[in-house]
Enzyme design. Structure first.
Site, PDB file in Angstrom:
ATOM      1  N   LYS A   1       0.595   6.494 -14.251  1.00 32.26           N
ATOM      2  CA  LYS A   1       0.747   6.490 -12.804  1.00 32.26           C
ATOM      3  C   LYS A   1       0.920   7.896 -12.240  1.00 32.26           C
ATOM      4  CE  LYS A   1       1.725   1.700 -12.190  1.00 32.26           C
ATOM      5  NZ  LYS A   1       2.581   0.629 -11.667  1.00 32.26           N
TER       6      LYS A   1
ATOM      7  N   ARG B   1       4.185  -2.242 -20.212  1.00 36.48           N
ATOM      8  CA  ARG B   1       2.779  -2.548 -19.890  1.00 36.48           C
ATOM      9  C   ARG B   1       2.013  -1.235 -19.871  1.00 36.48           C
ATOM     10  NH1 ARG B   1      -0.470  -2.875 -15.245  1.00 36.48           N
ATOM     11  NH2 ARG B   1      -1.964  -4.616 -15.248  1.00 36.48           N
TER      12      ARG B   1
END
Length: 337
Positions: free
Chosen positions: A279, A314
């Site tokens: 991210k 994840r």
């Protein structure tokens, strides 16, 4: 005034007699940080934690969707979208998606999360027919070729229904079950485990100047309320994962505050999932522009949250994460072949 308790998670000894196991896993805690809004944090002994909090923090998490939480589990990301921020367009065909899933399973993924709608900042909503067309053939093929459990990453009941028919075993809703009211009923009727994620706004607008009174506690309150709603609707707490939604309507300081204090969310009484892989905040910290080059930062996040007892991470980079967590477990708790 609401009071919250973040356990100070340990894996090493000596362990005091009064210490409690964290969620039935290998971690334990003998102290916690007491948190209140508009008040400084305070260290407290485990015996000073209220009984309801002690119970939620220490009760073993039941297995769900084939996952047993005796160690951190790895959820591999399989995006079958043209526009996901990191790997959009890479695995759109069923054959490419199956090969990617096989590679992740061979690398040690415990579950594979299939998504047909990008939730990157600025992404537009995908019609449910298009989303089904993306995910259904892929999950059908995966369920025949890969023994690893499959989850469906969707906000829509119609997509979840098609995915479960094709072989998915868990519903992962990035809206925290606020987008489609029919999805709760479907998951309840099918006896499905679910993942509830926090997001501020929808993907199209979520990064437009997000603000919080107290991001750590605001996210906790949202997740706790949604879990209570799901329980009231008939989905037991034992079938629920919670995800604080790193990067979803959050600035870099919000993400870091949550990650520094992620153990707080064990107090909801559910297994905790963290999805921070590749991210933007990792790129900002590491000065890495291309998402695919953020592997090392992503692995660092996985190790950091595992050290606070998080049950599921994840990730895009399954092999690297599995390897790092195996070494971390060997160092931290002596768990090695």
């Amino acid at each position: 005034m609401c009071v919250y308790y973040r356990p100070i998670v340990r894996f090493d000894g000596p362990r005091p007699a009064e210490a409690l196991d964290l969620a039935g896993g290998p971690g334990w805690f003998a102290e916690a940080v007491c948190l209140r809004r508009n008040a400084p944090p305070q260290a407290v002994h485990v015996n000073d934690i209220p009984e309801d909090w002690r119970a939620r923090l220490s009760t073993p998490r039941a297995p769900l969707a084939g996952l047993v939480f005796d160690r951190p589990r790895v959820m591999g990301i399989l995006n079958v979208t043209p526009d996901s921020f990191s790997d959009g367009g890479t695995h759109q065909t069923a054959s490419k998606a199956v090969q990617r899933a096989q590679d992740m399973a061979a690398a040690g993924a415990d579950i594979i999360d299939v998504g047909g709608e990008s939730t990157r900042p600025g992404a537009l909503t995908v019609p449910h027919q298009a989303e089904i067309a993306r995910v259904e053939p892929v999950i059908t093929a995966l369920s025949r070729e890969v023994a690893t459990p499959i989850s469906i990453d969707t906000r829509k009941s119609s997509v979840a229904e098609a995915a479960v028919r094709a072989g998915a075993a868990l519903v992962n809703d990035v809206s925290g079950f606020t987008y489609d009211p029919m999805l709760v009923r479907y998951c309840r009727d099918q006896g499905l485990p679910v993942c509830v994620m926090h997001a501020r706004g929808d993907p199209e607008t979520m990064q437009s100047d997000p603000r919080y009174d107290d991001v750590l506690l605001d996210v906790y309150d949202f997740l706790a309320a949604q879990v209570a709603m799901l329980e009231e609707a008939g989905i037991p707490r034992a079938r629920i994962l919670v995800d604080p939604g790193i990067g979803f309507g959050k600035r870099i300081e919000h993400n870091l505050t949550i990650l520094q204090n992620i153990a707080l969310y064990h107090g909801i009484g559910c297994a905790v999932l963290v999805g921070a892989s590749r991210k933007r905040f990792i790129g900002t910290i590491s000065n890495t522009q291309a998402p695919a080059e953020r592997t090392f930062g992503s692995v660092a996040v996985a190790q950091a949250v595992a050290a606070q007892g998080v049950q599921v991470v994840r990730v895009h980079d399954v092999s690297e994460t599995v390897q790092a967590l195996a070494v971390w477990r060997a160092i931290s708790i002596g768990d090695f072949p």
